[in-house]
Design an enzyme around this catalytic site. Structure first.
Site, PDB file in Angstrom:
ATOM      1  N   ARG A  85      -3.827  27.545  32.722  1.00 50.61           N
ATOM      2  CA  ARG A  85      -5.480  27.263  32.940  1.00 50.61           C
ATOM      3  C   ARG A  85      -5.710  28.803  32.514  1.00 50.61           C
ATOM      4  O   ARG A  85      -4.111  29.928  32.733  1.00 50.61           O
ATOM      5  CB  ARG A  85      -5.402  27.671  34.432  1.00 50.61           C
ATOM      6  CG  ARG A  85      -6.504  27.969  34.857  1.00 50.61           C
ATOM      7  CD  ARG A  85      -6.854  28.162  36.163  1.00 50.61           C
ATOM      8  NE  ARG A  85      -8.427  28.195  36.828  1.00 50.61           N
ATOM      9  CZ  ARG A  85      -8.887  28.415  37.788  1.00 50.61           C
ATOM     10  NH1 ARG A  85      -8.292  27.958  38.789  1.00 50.61           N
ATOM     11  NH2 ARG A  85     -10.281  28.406  37.882  1.00 50.61           N
ATOM     12  N   ARG A  95     -10.502  22.729  34.556  1.00 54.64           N
ATOM     13  CA  ARG A  95      -8.585  23.442  34.443  1.00 54.64           C
ATOM     14  C   ARG A  95      -7.978  22.567  34.564  1.00 54.64           C
ATOM     15  O   ARG A  95      -8.276  21.195  35.076  1.00 54.64           O
ATOM     16  CB  ARG A  95      -9.206  23.991  35.194  1.00 54.64           C
ATOM     17  CG  ARG A  95      -9.164  24.041  36.666  1.00 54.64           C
ATOM     18  CD  ARG A  95     -10.680  25.446  37.453  1.00 54.64           C
ATOM     19  NE  ARG A  95     -11.042  25.037  38.359  1.00 54.64           N
ATOM     20  CZ  ARG A  95     -11.902  24.722  38.944  1.00 54.64           C
ATOM     21  NH1 ARG A  95     -12.970  24.523  37.776  1.00 54.64           N
ATOM     22  NH2 ARG A  95     -12.930  24.550  40.233  1.00 54.64           N
TER      23      ARG A  95
END
Length: 166
Positions: A85, A95
């Protein structure tokens, strides 16, 4: 240093979603956080500012830790980065891993970095359902019962239990 019981929300909607959630649990354990219980896995529709993205796989874990809130937040953020991330991106964007600090003992806190309990804990079905699966009688430090918060949610926020968090 006193130990506290807390709850973390895990989510992923990129790549090996289940693998990312499992890696988060392993990383927490590696760094000295006791993982006491894991909810089932839930597939959920995106909520927030970016709705045009893949469904999330979500779960909640109950932890025990001596870490202070900021230390635990730092650990959660470092685990997110380990899994790919990039921090500082668009809020609610797709994400590989999200590790949210939902509750930590009876701490009520509001700083520039962290608010406890998490400000959306009572309004997000994908948080409430797995939280209540782990602890059906759970309440916030101010006494707000989470089962009442869940029953007060209107329609929407699709959440489907998809199986155990192995």
């Amino acid at each position: 240093m006193s130990e506290r019981v807390g709850y973390l929300g895990l989510g992923s909607n990129i790549g090996d979603r289940k693998g990312h959630l499992g890696a988060a649990v392993a990383a927490l354990r590696r760094d000295g956080v006791e993982v006491q219980a894991k909810s089932a896995l839930y597939e959920t529709e995106p909520v927030g500012e970016v709705l045009d993205q893949a469904d999330f796989l979500n779960a909640v874990i109950r932890i025990r830790t001596v870490l202070e809130p900021d230390e635990l937040l730092d650990l959660c953020k470092s685990i997110e980065v380990e899994r790919g991330r990039s921090l500082g991106g668009r809020r609610h964007a797709p994400r590989p891993l999200d590790v949210d600090l939902l509750l930590l003992g009876d701490i009520e806190l509001a700083t520039d970095r962290l608010t406890l309990p998490h400000p959306q804990v009572t309004s997000r079905r994908f948080v409430l359902e797995p939280l209540l699966e782990l602890d059906p009688e759970l309440a916030l430090p101010d006494g707000t019962r989470l089962d009442a918060a869940l029953s007060g949610l209107g329609p929407g926020q699709r959440v489907n239990r998809v199986g155990p968090f192995a």
